[in-house]
Motif scaffolding. Structure first.
Motif, PDB file in Angstrom:
ATOM      1  N   LEU A  97      18.170  18.192 -18.606  1.00  0.00           N
ATOM      2  CA  LEU A  97      17.720  16.828 -18.360  1.00  0.00           C
ATOM      3  C   LEU A  97      17.974  16.522 -16.892  1.00  0.00           C
ATOM      4  O   LEU A  97      19.062  16.809 -16.374  1.00  0.00           O
ATOM      5  CB  LEU A  97      18.485  15.841 -19.243  1.00  0.00           C
ATOM      6  N   GLU A  99      17.534  13.824 -13.395  1.00  0.00           N
ATOM      7  CA  GLU A  99      17.319  12.473 -12.876  1.00  0.00           C
ATOM      8  C   GLU A  99      17.502  12.515 -11.356  1.00  0.00           C
ATOM      9  O   GLU A  99      18.628  12.444 -10.854  1.00  0.00           O
ATOM     10  CB  GLU A  99      18.296  11.481 -13.493  1.00  0.00           C
ATOM     11  N   PRO A 117      10.844  10.245 -16.875  1.00  0.00           N
ATOM     12  CA  PRO A 117      11.517  10.127 -18.186  1.00  0.00           C
ATOM     13  C   PRO A 117      10.507  10.150 -19.325  1.00  0.00           C
ATOM     14  O   PRO A 117       9.457   9.502 -19.275  1.00  0.00           O
ATOM     15  CB  PRO A 117      12.227   8.766 -18.083  1.00  0.00           C
ATOM     16  N   TYR A 144       9.267  15.172 -25.903  1.00  0.00           N
ATOM     17  CA  TYR A 144       8.786  14.878 -24.550  1.00  0.00           C
ATOM     18  C   TYR A 144       7.337  15.350 -24.425  1.00  0.00           C
ATOM     19  O   TYR A 144       6.924  16.302 -25.087  1.00  0.00           O
ATOM     20  CB  TYR A 144       9.648  15.583 -23.488  1.00  0.00           C
ATOM     21  N   ALA A 167      14.983  12.133 -17.450  1.00  0.00           N
ATOM     22  CA  ALA A 167      15.917  11.287 -18.200  1.00  0.00           C
ATOM     23  C   ALA A 167      16.357  10.122 -17.319  1.00  0.00           C
ATOM     24  O   ALA A 167      16.100  10.095 -16.103  1.00  0.00           O
ATOM     25  CB  ALA A 167      17.115  12.102 -18.676  1.00  0.00           C
ATOM     26  N   LYS A 168      17.061   9.162 -17.933  1.00  0.00           N
ATOM     27  CA  LYS A 168      17.591   8.000 -17.218  1.00  0.00           C
ATOM     28  C   LYS A 168      19.073   7.852 -17.539  1.00  0.00           C
ATOM     29  O   LYS A 168      19.560   8.295 -18.573  1.00  0.00           O
ATOM     30  CB  LYS A 168      16.844   6.726 -17.636  1.00  0.00           C
ATOM     31  N   LEU A 170      21.882   9.148 -16.394  1.00  0.00           N
ATOM     32  CA  LEU A 170      22.733  10.317 -16.603  1.00  0.00           C
ATOM     33  C   LEU A 170      24.048  10.225 -15.833  1.00  0.00           C
ATOM     34  O   LEU A 170      25.015  10.902 -16.181  1.00  0.00           O
ATOM     35  CB  LEU A 170      21.992  11.596 -16.183  1.00  0.00           C
TER      36      LEU A 170
END
Length: 783
Positions: A97, A99, A117, A144, A167-168, A170
């Motif tokens: 993942l 960010e 994301p 996803y 992702a957000k 993290l």
């Protein structure tokens, strides 16, 4: 004899090979195919070091673990990345993942742009899997949208399953081992390699010798294809004035021509195989075609050695053949083969290995030259002893049915050809038996018991910080195939803050779970939510420290950083009157100890600051039960880690060497089968007129087919018996060298022998259709 004379005679032989009409071309073609198959495998072998090096370099170039206990500040060039790897149907899926925190965030190798994301970029193999029916459960786990593919520089193999998903938020998850903030990919803290394990080095050396020796044997046999007809043609040269030495050099020139064409064929086979390698996976290992670039020096060595070997083998083979103007004196009873010098080869090999017996790991490394030389001599001894054994045995075989008599008489007249055909398989089986004994003997040194009770628990789920273990256990209990779920949270507590310069001082563990889960680690007479217990494990020092830390009114400080970085300091006053309970062996194999808390007793400030484990008992008769559990874990949190329990685990390097052996053995067996088939067809072609004459005189086809089968079965039976003896001897010596107990795993040994016999039987069956076409009277027609 001048170099000029040698060159002229070799060149004349090469011209005869290409201008000798159909017979010459067929012989060159057969030799070229046989040599080419061996050369292709040799080139593949020379390319393996580069392939392994490239795989390692690409794996290192994309490393994102920092194991850093300090936080890096957010900047325009930072990236927060989390390990979200999983497993699907036994195959690893490398997942991350990501960010990016600024426009200059480092790009992972093979990734042109990070996905937003809810989106992901995937490897081509993962995309194919997700698009197929087999990927249904994996699609549920990876919710996803695919927006791109990972390029070759970001993958270690063409069949690797990998993805990067956007992702957000993290950053709050940074812990130094699963989630990190990085400014570049690669290994900033690469640990230096430790002292090489001499036993593993020995395994690698023996593996390479055992895999390459059959290839060399087949190349040596291939350059002698069509030898009998060639020798009869050479008799004509004596009529026009050539002497015996010149005739032998011309014969060597013919073999040289076939080997040079074989080099070209081998290069072509290698290039074709190189492309095919990018689309196949063997035992979980895959490569890209670009990985398979032979080392230039080794490739040149192959190009020089193969033609030179062709010349030397031909001259050696003709040493006992008298080529006269009126014919070749080969049909007369040949002189009996001598045994004494053949025994010197394996005895010399044992003598080279003897000084290293008993060294093990305590006396330093093994001498690589003695190891290679000793193993080579023992395996070469198989090729030297087998012709003598075949000749000695067939000379004593009695009468029988017509098919038996035809086979035995053929072997008595020319046992050398039959022995050459099975030499390679005998060498391969002998080496495989020795390696199997060595691997079995040292496996215990590289396998350790995990101490896990796989009868009660089959899977463990490691929850991320902030996930309530009890709520997670309820979701797992509702998952298809799960019989029972035991959830236990935990963290460490000390008498001082974990952030202090002096450290936490004395520590004890804190276990959090509902009453049903706590009963798995301690004997509780009564329990309700809100209770706290002190568990004694039976260890005197540990129990004394726990008693000291849990005195009423004492403050305990909790480690919310999980030992990787400085977390917030939470203090908790120990209440009075805590009941003492006895710890019992829990799902993790350890008795409960320290402080046991039910969820309602956990301070509000501490909620969400600890991780947990869920131990699952599964009904393994349910198809894909492990995948259902992993899907539930991914729905709880994509960073949740799942572990399938096993009673034992193996050392990674040992497993890699064994996997390499299996991959190499698969390639060698394919070469053995192809080369044996070519050799069998060549022998049938040489005996075409004889077989046609027998059919013309009324011999049944069934009789001739059985005679061909006997001609193969007798030498291979003798070859496998010899391979068994040499393999057991070499295996015993290697086990003595590493200091292991000599034992024989008979099922594995017999399996190796059966595989060798199976390859020969398959080749024999494949040669039956061409044989039936040859069994016609019109085969007597000649030009």
């Amino acid at each position: 004899m001048s170099v000029r004379q040698w060159s002229r005679d070799l060149a004349m032989g090469a011209r005869f090979a290409f201008t000798g009409g159909r017979e010459g071309w067929v012989r060159v073609l057969l030799t070229a195919v046989g040599v080419g198959l061996g050369v292709a495998l040799l080139l593949l072998t020379t390319a393996l070091p580069n392939a392994l090096a490239v795989r390692h370099q690409r794996d290192e170039a994309r490393l994102d673990y920092t194991y850093d206990q300090t936080h890096k500040p957010k900047a325009a060039n930072t990236l927060v990345i989390s390990d979200a790897a999983t497993t699907y149907h036994g195959k690893d899926v490398r997942g991350r993942l990501v960010e990016p925190e600024g426009p200059r965030a480092p790009l992972a190798p093979g990734v042109a742009e990070y996905p937003a994301p809810g989106e992901m970029v995937v490897s081509p193999a993962l995309k194919r899997l997700l698009d197929s029916d087999d990927g249904k459960l994996l699609r549920e786990r990876l919710p996803y949208r695919v927006v791109g593919t990972i390029g070759e520089p970001g993958l270690i193999g063409s069949h690797e399953l990998a993805y990067y998903a956007g992702a957000k938020n993290l950053a709050p998850r940074i812990n130094g081992w699963q989630t990190a903030r990085i400014t570049e990919f690669g290994s900033p803290h690469a640990a230096p390699d430790g002292r090489a394990d001499p036993v593993l080095i020995l395994l690698v050396l023996v593996v390479f010798v055992v895999l390459l020796m059959p290839v060399a044997v087949f190349i040596a046999a291939a350059v002698r294809f069509g030898g009998e007809r060639r020798d009869r043609r050479l008799a004509a040269l004596r009529l026009v004035g050539s002497d015996s030495r010149m005739t032998r050099r011309i014969a060597a020139g013919e073999a040289l021509a076939g080997s040079v064409v074989g080099l070209a064929f081998g290069t072509l086979f290698f290039l074709l195989g190189r492309q095919v390698a990018g689309s196949v996976e063997i035992l979980g290992i895959s490569v890209f075609p670009s990985y398979l670039d032979p080392t230039p020096a080794l490739a040149v060595l192959v190009a020089v050695t193969v033609p030179a070997a062709a010349v030397l083998v031909t001259l050696f083979a003709l040493r006992g053949v008298v080529i006269e103007p009126l014919g070749v004196v080969r049909t007369a009873r040949p002189a009996r083969r001598r045994l004494w010098w053949r025994l010197l080869l394996p005895l010399g090999g044992l003598a080279m290995l003897a000084p290293m017996i008993g060294q093990g790991r305590s006396s330093g490394g093994f001498n690589q030259y003695l190891v290679i030389g000793g193993v080579l001599l023992l395996l070469v001894g198989v090729t030297a002893l087998l012709p003598w054994i075949v000749e000695a045995v067939v000379a004593r075989l009695g009468p029988g049915p017509v098919d038996w008599q035809l086979a035995v008489r053929r072997l008595q007249l020319n046992s050398g050809s039959a022995a050459r055909m099975v030499n390679g398989i005998a060498v391969a089986v002998a080496g495989a038996i020795a390696l199997q004994m060595l691997f079995a003997g040292v496996e215990g040194d590289y396998t350790k018991a995990t101490g896990r009770s796989v009868e009660e628990t089959q899977m463990q789920v490691q929850l991320t910080r902030g996930v309530a273990p009890v709520a997670a256990a309820a979701k797992f209990s509702a998952t298809k195939g799960v019989r029972r779920a035991v959830a236990l949270g935990g963290l460490e507590a000390g008498d001082r803050s974990f952030n202090s310069d002096k450290g936490p001082g004395a520590t004890t563990s804190v276990t959090i779970g509902d009453c049903a889960s706590l009963r798995e680690v301690a004997r509780l007479t009564s329990c309700r939510d809100g209770d706290v217990f002190v568990a004694r494990s039976g260890d005197r020092d540990m129990d004394a420290q726990t008693a000291k830390l849990t005195r009423p009114g004492r403050k305990l400080h909790f480690d919310t950083g999980n030992g990787f970085y400085q977390g917030r300091d939470f203090a908790w006053s120990v209440p009075g009157g805590l009941p003492e309970v006895r710890g019992i062996k829990g799902p993790n194999g350890m008795p409960g100890s320290g402080v046991l808390m039910t969820p309602a007793a956990v301070p509000d400030r501490l909620a969400g600051q600890f991780g947990g484990q869920v131990y699952l008992s599964l009904d393994e008769s349910v198809p894909d039960v492990f995948e259902y559990v992993r899907n539930t874990a991914a729905r709880i949190d994509p960073l949740t880690d799942t572990i399938v329990w096993a009673a034992t685990e193996e050392f990674t390097k040992f497993t890699s060497i064994r996997t390499g052996l299996l991959v190499g053995a698969t390639c060698v067996l394919a070469l053995i089968g192809a080369s044996l088939l070519v050799s069998q067809l060549e022998q049938l072609r040489e005996r075409r007129k004889l077989l046609s004459a027998l059919v013309a005189f009324g011999t049944r086809r069934r009789t001739l087919s059985l005679s061909v089968l006997w001609q193969t079965a007798i030498p291979i039976a003798l070859g496998l018996l010899l391979a068994l003896l040499v393999g057991l001897t070499l295996g015993a010596v290697l086990l003595k060298m590493v200091g292991a107990t000599v034992s024989v795993d008979w099922p594995s040994v017999l399996t190796m022998t059966g595989i060798g016999a199976g390859v020969v039987l398959t080749v024999t069956l494949l040669s039956m259709p061409p044989l039936l076409r040859l069994l016609r009277p019109d085969g007597l027609r000649t030009e």
